[in-house]
Design a protein around this motif. Structure first.
Motif, PDB file in Angstrom:
ATOM      1  N   UNK A  85      28.897 -16.957  32.956  1.00  0.00           N
ATOM      2  CA  UNK A  85      29.913 -16.020  32.339  1.00  0.00           C
ATOM      3  C   UNK A  85      29.077 -14.677  31.765  1.00  0.00           C
ATOM      4  N   UNK A  86      28.057 -15.300  31.015  1.00  0.00           N
ATOM      5  CA  UNK A  86      27.424 -14.133  30.191  1.00  0.00           C
ATOM      6  C   UNK A  86      26.549 -13.044  31.443  1.00  0.00           C
ATOM      7  N   UNK A  87      25.823 -13.730  32.328  1.00  0.00           N
ATOM      8  CA  UNK A  87      25.014 -12.910  33.259  1.00  0.00           C
ATOM      9  C   UNK A  87      26.065 -12.612  34.498  1.00  0.00           C
ATOM     10  N   UNK A  88      27.318 -12.809  34.458  1.00  0.00           N
ATOM     11  CA  UNK A  88      28.378 -12.191  35.645  1.00  0.00           C
ATOM     12  C   UNK A  88      28.189 -12.851  36.735  1.00  0.00           C
ATOM     13  N   UNK A  89      27.783 -14.333  36.713  1.00  0.00           N
ATOM     14  CA  UNK A  89      27.710 -15.058  37.962  1.00  0.00           C
ATOM     15  C   UNK A  89      28.879 -15.699  38.357  1.00  0.00           C
TER      16      UNK A  89
ATOM     17  N   UNK B  51      18.167 -13.000  33.768  1.00  0.00           N
ATOM     18  CA  UNK B  51      18.294 -14.302  33.646  1.00  0.00           C
ATOM     19  C   UNK B  51      17.224 -14.892  32.578  1.00  0.00           C
ATOM     20  N   UNK B  52      16.001 -14.204  32.635  1.00  0.00           N
ATOM     21  CA  UNK B  52      14.766 -14.882  31.806  1.00  0.00           C
ATOM     22  C   UNK B  52      15.074 -14.799  30.352  1.00  0.00           C
ATOM     23  N   UNK B  53      15.586 -13.554  29.926  1.00  0.00           N
ATOM     24  CA  UNK B  53      15.807 -13.203  28.487  1.00  0.00           C
ATOM     25  C   UNK B  53      16.697 -14.383  27.836  1.00  0.00           C
ATOM     26  N   UNK B  54      17.635 -14.912  28.610  1.00  0.00           N
ATOM     27  CA  UNK B  54      18.658 -15.913  27.993  1.00  0.00           C
ATOM     28  C   UNK B  54      18.039 -17.188  28.208  1.00  0.00           C
ATOM     29  N   UNK B  55      16.924 -17.511  28.573  1.00  0.00           N
ATOM     30  CA  UNK B  55      16.439 -18.814  28.442  1.00  0.00           C
ATOM     31  C   UNK B  55      15.100 -18.785  27.716  1.00  0.00           C
ATOM     32  N   UNK B  56      14.606 -17.596  27.304  1.00  0.00           N
ATOM     33  CA  UNK B  56      13.467 -17.618  26.511  1.00  0.00           C
ATOM     34  C   UNK B  56      13.197 -16.883  25.114  1.00  0.00           C
ATOM     35  N   UNK B  57      14.451 -16.267  24.724  1.00  0.00           N
ATOM     36  CA  UNK B  57      14.365 -15.649  23.559  1.00  0.00           C
ATOM     37  C   UNK B  57      15.653 -16.209  22.720  1.00  0.00           C
ATOM     38  N   UNK B  58      15.459 -16.056  21.295  1.00  0.00           N
ATOM     39  CA  UNK B  58      16.228 -16.920  20.440  1.00  0.00           C
ATOM     40  C   UNK B  58      17.544 -15.944  20.568  1.00  0.00           C
ATOM     41  N   UNK B  59      17.567 -14.769  20.771  1.00  0.00           N
ATOM     42  CA  UNK B  59      18.995 -13.876  20.958  1.00  0.00           C
ATOM     43  C   UNK B  59      19.687 -14.401  22.070  1.00  0.00           C
ATOM     44  N   UNK B  60      19.026 -14.640  23.473  1.00  0.00           N
ATOM     45  CA  UNK B  60      19.492 -14.983  24.534  1.00  0.00           C
ATOM     46  C   UNK B  60      19.939 -16.446  24.526  1.00  0.00           C
ATOM     47  N   UNK B  61      19.218 -17.393  23.885  1.00  0.00           N
ATOM     48  CA  UNK B  61      19.673 -18.782  23.748  1.00  0.00           C
ATOM     49  C   UNK B  61      20.895 -18.996  23.019  1.00  0.00           C
TER      50      UNK B  61
ATOM     51  N   UNK C 285       9.455 -14.527  33.554  1.00  0.00           N
ATOM     52  CA  UNK C 285      10.416 -14.692  34.638  1.00  0.00           C
ATOM     53  C   UNK C 285      10.574 -15.725  35.623  1.00  0.00           C
ATOM     54  N   UNK C 286       9.655 -16.717  35.204  1.00  0.00           N
ATOM     55  CA  UNK C 286       9.579 -17.921  35.910  1.00  0.00           C
ATOM     56  C   UNK C 286       9.953 -19.157  34.969  1.00  0.00           C
ATOM     57  N   UNK C 287       9.385 -19.510  34.063  1.00  0.00           N
ATOM     58  CA  UNK C 287       9.530 -20.768  33.258  1.00  0.00           C
ATOM     59  C   UNK C 287       9.212 -20.726  31.774  1.00  0.00           C
ATOM     60  N   UNK C 288      10.115 -21.716  31.143  1.00  0.00           N
ATOM     61  CA  UNK C 288       9.886 -21.741  29.773  1.00  0.00           C
ATOM     62  C   UNK C 288       9.885 -23.163  29.254  1.00  0.00           C
ATOM     63  N   UNK C 289       9.349 -23.636  28.256  1.00  0.00           N
ATOM     64  CA  UNK C 289       9.483 -25.320  27.860  1.00  0.00           C
ATOM     65  C   UNK C 289       9.598 -25.058  26.382  1.00  0.00           C
TER      66      UNK C 289
ATOM     67  N   UNK D 195      22.489 -19.203  40.147  1.00  0.00           N
ATOM     68  CA  UNK D 195      23.238 -18.398  39.360  1.00  0.00           C
ATOM     69  C   UNK D 195      22.899 -16.791  40.223  1.00  0.00           C
ATOM     70  N   UNK D 196      24.024 -16.339  40.205  1.00  0.00           N
ATOM     71  CA  UNK D 196      23.973 -14.823  40.689  1.00  0.00           C
ATOM     72  C   UNK D 196      23.277 -13.882  39.779  1.00  0.00           C
ATOM     73  N   UNK D 197      22.146 -13.755  39.724  1.00  0.00           N
ATOM     74  CA  UNK D 197      21.404 -13.034  38.628  1.00  0.00           C
ATOM     75  C   UNK D 197      19.936 -13.115  39.024  1.00  0.00           C
ATOM     76  N   UNK D 198      19.282 -12.027  39.019  1.00  0.00           N
ATOM     77  CA  UNK D 198      17.857 -11.853  39.073  1.00  0.00           C
ATOM     78  C   UNK D 198      17.004 -12.645  38.007  1.00  0.00           C
ATOM     79  N   UNK D 199      15.627 -12.941  38.288  1.00  0.00           N
ATOM     80  CA  UNK D 199      14.988 -13.780  37.420  1.00  0.00           C
ATOM     81  C   UNK D 199      14.781 -12.777  36.142  1.00  0.00           C
ATOM     82  N   UNK D 200      14.948 -11.451  36.312  1.00  0.00           N
ATOM     83  CA  UNK D 200      14.558 -10.625  35.464  1.00  0.00           C
ATOM     84  C   UNK D 200      15.785 -10.415  34.581  1.00  0.00           C
TER      85      UNK D 200
END
Length: 131
Positions: free
Chosen positions: A127-131, A19-29, A64-68, A12-17
């Motif tokens: 699409x969302x992160x502009x990648x 990208x991370x809210x999209x994989x770790x928060x309810x609003x992002x997911x 900014x690294x991982x979430x499970x 993905x063409x997005x920094x971890x900073x």
């Protein structure tokens, strides 16, 4: 029923900073991963697909690294083995590219179906992160 571990990695063409809210928060997911995601107490998330609720517990998070997410209603409450989804963000030191590694451990044993599903979800995320 036997579970299957599907692993895929996407650039993905997005920094971890970013990208991370999209994989770790309810609003992002809820923007790309599920129809709706609600945050509940005790690090629990309520994911909605096809108007069905799927309760999961956020069992690990590294900024900014991982979430499970471990799904609580996959194999019964007493089961030792829960379905889970693991998102891991890595940056290549050589190319500075950001990669999202997904591990989907579930009862879906069709690798082609899982690949198609995740490709579709990641296209939405890109699409969302502009990648």
């Amino acid at each position: 029923m036997e579970n299957y571990k599907f692993i895929a990695e996407y650039e993905l063409r997005a920094s971890p900073k970013v990208l991370f809210p999209y994989i770790s928060t309810a609003s992002g997911l809820s923007q790309w991963f599920a129809q709706k995601v609600n945050m509940r107490p005790d690090h629990q998330f309520d994911f909605y697909w096809d108007n069905e609720s799927h309760l999961a517990r956020q069992v690990s998070i590294r900024q900014n690294k991982s979430v499970r997410f471990e799904f609580l209603n996959g194999n019964g409450a007493d089961s030792e083995e829960h379905n889970y989804i693991d998102f891991r963000v890595d940056v290549s030191e050589l190319t500075q590219s950001t990669f999202l590694r997904i591990t989907d451990y579930s009862s879906n044993t069709d690798p082609d179906e899982l690949k198609s599903l995740w490709n579709s979800l990641i296209d939405k995320l890109k699409e969302i992160v502009g990648s």
